[in-house]
Scaffold this motif. Structure first.
Motif, PDB file in Angstrom:
ATOM      1  N   UNK A  26      46.724  43.390  46.428  1.00 22.31           N
ATOM      2  CA  UNK A  26      45.745  42.306  46.477  1.00 22.31           C
ATOM      3  C   UNK A  26      44.327  42.830  46.288  1.00 22.31           C
ATOM      4  N   UNK A  27      44.069  44.005  46.870  1.00 16.60           N
ATOM      5  CA  UNK A  27      42.723  44.582  46.788  1.00 16.60           C
ATOM      6  C   UNK A  27      42.832  46.084  46.528  1.00 16.60           C
ATOM      7  N   UNK A  53      46.861  41.055  39.732  1.00 17.23           N
ATOM      8  CA  UNK A  53      46.164  39.976  40.451  1.00 17.23           C
ATOM      9  C   UNK A  53      45.086  40.543  41.379  1.00 17.23           C
ATOM     10  N   UNK A  54      44.898  41.838  41.299  1.00 18.81           N
ATOM     11  CA  UNK A  54      44.064  42.574  42.255  1.00 18.81           C
ATOM     12  C   UNK A  54      42.588  42.228  42.171  1.00 18.81           C
ATOM     13  N   UNK A  55      41.959  42.114  43.334  1.00 17.75           N
ATOM     14  CA  UNK A  55      40.497  42.052  43.418  1.00 17.75           C
ATOM     15  C   UNK A  55      40.025  43.500  43.543  1.00 17.75           C
ATOM     16  N   UNK A  57      37.230  46.371  44.067  1.00 19.37           N
ATOM     17  CA  UNK A  57      35.905  46.612  44.656  1.00 19.37           C
ATOM     18  C   UNK A  57      35.447  48.008  44.248  1.00 19.37           C
ATOM     19  N   UNK A  68      36.164  49.171  52.903  1.00 13.06           N
ATOM     20  CA  UNK A  68      36.544  47.920  52.251  1.00 13.06           C
ATOM     21  C   UNK A  68      38.060  47.720  52.326  1.00 13.06           C
ATOM     22  N   UNK A  72      39.848  44.553  53.974  1.00 13.93           N
ATOM     23  CA  UNK A  72      40.841  43.782  53.214  1.00 13.93           C
ATOM     24  C   UNK A  72      42.171  43.736  53.958  1.00 13.93           C
ATOM     25  N   UNK A  76      44.855  40.758  55.963  1.00 15.29           N
ATOM     26  CA  UNK A  76      46.237  40.507  55.562  1.00 15.29           C
ATOM     27  C   UNK A  76      46.541  40.858  54.124  1.00 15.29           C
ATOM     28  N   UNK A  77      45.582  41.459  53.431  1.00 13.76           N
ATOM     29  CA  UNK A  77      45.803  41.827  52.036  1.00 13.76           C
ATOM     30  C   UNK A  77      46.515  43.175  51.944  1.00 13.76           C
TER      31      UNK A  77
ATOM     32  N   UNK B  76      30.268  47.248  53.845  1.00 15.96           N
ATOM     33  CA  UNK B  76      31.444  47.641  53.057  1.00 15.96           C
ATOM     34  C   UNK B  76      32.705  47.009  53.638  1.00 15.96           C
ATOM     35  N   UNK B  77      32.831  47.035  54.944  1.00 16.65           N
ATOM     36  CA  UNK B  77      34.022  46.485  55.601  1.00 16.65           C
ATOM     37  C   UNK B  77      34.150  44.992  55.300  1.00 16.65           C
ATOM     38  N   UNK B  80      35.198  44.160  51.791  1.00 15.49           N
ATOM     39  CA  UNK B  80      36.655  44.240  51.607  1.00 15.49           C
ATOM     40  C   UNK B  80      37.335  42.973  52.100  1.00 15.49           C
ATOM     41  N   UNK B  81      36.813  42.421  53.188  1.00 17.70           N
ATOM     42  CA  UNK B  81      37.377  41.173  53.721  1.00 17.70           C
ATOM     43  C   UNK B  81      37.145  40.030  52.729  1.00 17.70           C
ATOM     44  N   UNK B  84      39.532  40.416  49.883  1.00 21.69           N
ATOM     45  CA  UNK B  84      40.877  39.950  50.276  1.00 21.69           C
ATOM     46  C   UNK B  84      40.939  38.428  50.205  1.00 21.69           C
ATOM     47  N   UNK B  87      41.019  37.237  46.625  1.00 26.83           N
ATOM     48  CA  UNK B  87      42.316  37.531  46.020  1.00 26.83           C
ATOM     49  C   UNK B  87      43.402  36.566  46.529  1.00 26.83           C
ATOM     50  N   UNK B  88      43.466  36.407  47.832  1.00 28.16           N
ATOM     51  CA  UNK B  88      44.517  35.555  48.408  1.00 28.16           C
ATOM     52  C   UNK B  88      44.293  34.080  48.061  1.00 28.16           C
ATOM     53  N   UNK B  90      42.836  32.995  45.298  1.00 32.08           N
ATOM     54  CA  UNK B  90      43.198  32.862  43.884  1.00 32.08           C
ATOM     55  C   UNK B  90      44.713  32.778  43.710  1.00 32.08           C
ATOM     56  N   UNK B  91      45.418  33.515  44.542  1.00 33.39           N
ATOM     57  CA  UNK B  91      46.881  33.511  44.452  1.00 33.39           C
ATOM     58  C   UNK B  91      47.518  32.319  45.163  1.00 33.39           C
TER      59      UNK B  91
END
Lengths: 399, 307
Positions: A26-27, A53-55, A57, A68, A72, A76-77, B76-77, B80-81, B84, B87-88, B90-91
């Motif tokens: 996912x990431x 499908x990956x995001x 970074x 990151x 992510x 849950x990614x 940065x953290x 990443x969230x 995620x 991405x989720x 979009x899916x």
């Protein structure tokens, strides 16, 4: 072998990138570093071409790349990254946090010597520095193993009994940049094997359920110890899971992986313990010495964390003399890092070999068969004399 | 813009029971920011006072998903969230709309976290970063930061016999963030809640990376009468040492102009960290600080006029 497998020529980095494409995380958050750069470079092309499908970074440092991934994964990614040497060192703080927060991040690491002096070639000093971080560590002998290990790593990391991050390594340049024949599974096979991300308690699902959770709270004297104890337990449980996933992968691919790989250890009097790409060279040497009647063998360590103590003792218990090949120095005035772990494994066993440590191949120093022959010659001398004259010897260095 | 009554009727996402000091600005800032967001929120926090005081396991003052990983990397953290989430979403694996907010102190933002902040701003993740600026490393015991004002006594820039407190001006972080060409940058104070809430609303709606810096008094580090926490931030705005403005797509706008620009000493005298500046031998420092504030204020006015 499965009908759907196809044989292709790939470098280690290409094999990692292909495995990542098939895993389709996912990431991916990453930062380039030689010799791992190509992994993220190739993968970002997959992203640009809409093949995953990956995001993606493109972080401004490895520290932020791992941060990151943590953000992510906490959402849950399925999160992945790749790095090497200084990059891994810069991530160091975050490695412990990824494991402590029980986030199943998967990372491809190309082994490279740590500075100083600055060097871009292979040794294991980078990953050995991360050995106590709570990451599962799987070393690869060749490109095929790197590919197979990375695919299995996703399942191992995400298994509910484990929930720990996993790093899969290749040796810098030796594997990362050399073309080898790779039997690739089909995209569908990999997709089915890794499956959907198992349910975990994560930030976004907690938001959807309107049951908000706090991740990364301050643990003081009254809870920290219990939570670290759980990490330790997860690493113990990872042993069963690694075996389980290995069996499942064998059914799919016909290639079976265990914690260690014994090679010609039947009746061996002398053996070496080796990790990574030098295993191939050492196998050649074992074959030629066996051909001349010498009773020698080797043990490859594939999984370094969790440490396969039982398997090592079982495989080497009857060998008279064992040479441990350390591709990193411990700088502890005694030995490299692998030696004391193996010595400790044997401490409580009556039947145990004499152990000698050989530090070799630092900074990408070539490891020709003659160096490994030298090691065996030292070991065989101890088998005949019974006398061990040194603990550690540096192989292939001018001094 | 909601009324105070409407705000008060919203579900509180940062709730009581945390262990911040009485009179701490950080808790007020967090509460006001969270009240201003009328959508589901995911929060990231840098290591610091707000983090250690609000999430002592097994308790949490956050009534919303919350994440902390380390000190220098909240940007940065949380990026990443956000990745995620994108991405989720979009899916089709999640359907919930969510807003992402990061909180960091001036240590985690101006100094050790500047790289991660810059990286996340340049990448343009859709999130709001809030720096609660208490002008020193208060969590570790009042050490200087690059946000500490000239002349302030801290434990690593003590007012001594030879050196009279911090010898440098504070860094102009808001300008650095403006230079990232992000859609929204603003300063605020908890003492003017309507201004702050309005800015948070704009920040969240801006569609990209938004940065806000909120002055957050520290009653132990400044130190000041804890009853004056909000008042002291209003005096900071009235002296123009902490001007209130926003920068939308690069265009500056003053959001509060004091009726009468007060001398900076009015603000300094409310805090013991500046008490040595009022000794006759340090008069030149007071002058220098006032001059610095004046220059920055004039420069800001010009930027606002130009827009």
């Amino acid at each position: 072998m499965s009908q759907e497998e196809k044989k292709v020529a790939k470098t280690g980095n290409e094999a990692f990138a292909e495995a990542m494409r098939q895993i389709n995380p996912d990431v991916v958050a990453a930062y380039p570093i030689t010799p791992a750069t190509e992994i993220v470079q190739i993968f970002s092309q997959f992203v640009a071409d809409g093949m995953v499908k990956t995001e993606f970074v493109p972080a401004e440092s490895e520290h932020s790349a791992m941060s990151a991934c943590i953000g992510a994964s906490a959402c849950g990614a399925r999160a992945m990254t790749g790095t090497s040497a200084q990059g891994l060192a810069l991530m160091w703080e975050m490695l412990y946090i990824a494991a402590g927060l029980r986030l199943p991040i998967v990372m491809a690491v190309v082994n490279r010597a740590l500075s100083a002096p600055i060097n871009i070639h292979c040794d294991h000093s980078d990953t050995m520095g991360a050995r106590d971080s709570g990451w599962i560590q799987i070393f690869s002998e060749n490109v095929q193993e790197a590919y197979d290990n990375l695919i299995q790593a996703v399942r191992i990391a995400e298994h509910p009994d484990v929930c720990l991050p996993v790093m899969v390594t290749t040796d810098g340049f030796i594997l990362s940049h050399c073309l080898e024949t790779l039997a690739m599974l089909s995209d569908e096979q990999v997709s089915q094997f890794v499956g959907p991300v198992p349910n975990r308690t994560d930030l976004l699902s907690s938001l959807e359920k309107n049951q908000p959770i706090t991740i990364g709270a301050l643990d003081l004297q009254d809870y920290y110890f219990e939570h670290r104890r759980q990490v330790a337990e997860a690493m113990v449980k990872a042993k069963r899971v690694i075996a389980l996933i290995g069996d499942e992968f064998a059914k799919l691919s016909g290639r079976h992986y265990s914690f260690v790989e014994p090679y010609r250890l039947e009746e061996a009097e002398a053996a070496v313990v080796v990790m990574g790409s030098s295993t191939g060279t050492a196998k050649e040497v074992v074959d030629s010495l066996r051909a001349s009647g010498k009773k020698v063998g080797l043990l490859k360590i594939r999984v370094f964390r969790p440490f396969p103590e039982e398997e090592i003792v079982k495989a080497l218990g009857k060998v008279k003399v064992v040479g441990i090949m350390d591709r990193a120095d411990g700088l502890n005035a005694v030995s490299g890092p692998l030696y004391p772990e193996i010595a400790a494994a044997f401490y409580h066993h009556q039947s145990r070999p004499q152990l000698l440590d050989f530090i070799y191949g630092l900074g990408g120093r070539d490891v020709p068969p003659r160096d490994i022959e030298t090691i065996f010659s030292d070991l065989l001398e101890v088998t005949s004399s019974g006398k061990r004259n040194f603990t550690v010897k540096y192989i292939g260095v001018r001094e | 813009m909601p009324t105070l009554k409407q705000l008060a009727s919203r579900k509180e996402l940062f709730v009581s029971g945390h262990r911040l000091c009485p009179g701490c600005g950080a808790g007020v800032v967090a509460r006001q920011v969270m009240m201003a967001i009328d959508k589901p929120v995911v929060v990231g926090c840098a290591t610091g006072c707000l983090e250690v005081s609000s999430t002592i396991f097994p308790y949490s003052a956050w009534n919303t998903p919350w994440l902390h990983s380390a000190f220098e990397n909240v940007a940065a953290t949380i990026s990443g969230a956000v990745a995620a989430y994108e991405s989720l979403k979009r899916q089709g694996r999640i359907h919930q709309e969510a807003v992402f907010v990061a909180f960091g102190g001036d240590g985690g933002t101006y100094d050790i976290g500047l790289q991660a902040l810059s990286g996340a701003a340049e990448r343009g993740h859709r999130l709001l970063y809030v720096c609660y600026n208490n002008q020193a490393y208060m969590n570790t015991g009042i050490q200087r930061s690059s946000a500490t004002p000239l002349g302030a006594h801290t434990t690593t820039s003590p007012a001594g016999k030879v050196i009279p407190g911090k010898v440098q001006f504070s860094k102009d972080l808001a300008s650095i963030m403006v230079a990232h060409n992000i859609p929204y940058v603003a300063t605020a104070i908890p003492g003017r809640w309507a201004d702050l809430v309005g800015k948070v609303e704009k920040a969240v709606a801006c569609g990209g990376f938004a940065f806000m810096e909120v002055l957050s008094p520290c009653r132990l580090g400044w130190p000041h009468d804890p009853a004056l926490t909000l008042e002291i931030t209003r005096v900071a705005a009235d002296t123009c040492l902490w001007p209130l403005y926003e920068v939308i797509e690069g265009k500056y706008r003053l959001t509060y102009r004091p009726k009468e620009k007060k001398p900076v000493s009015e603000w300094l005298k409310l805090q013991r960290r500046f008490s040595h500046l009022f000794k006759p031998e340090n008069a030149h420092l007071l002058e220098e600080l006032q001059k610095g504030v004046d220059i920055r204020w004039e420069s800001l006015l010009k930027k606002c006029e130009a827009a």
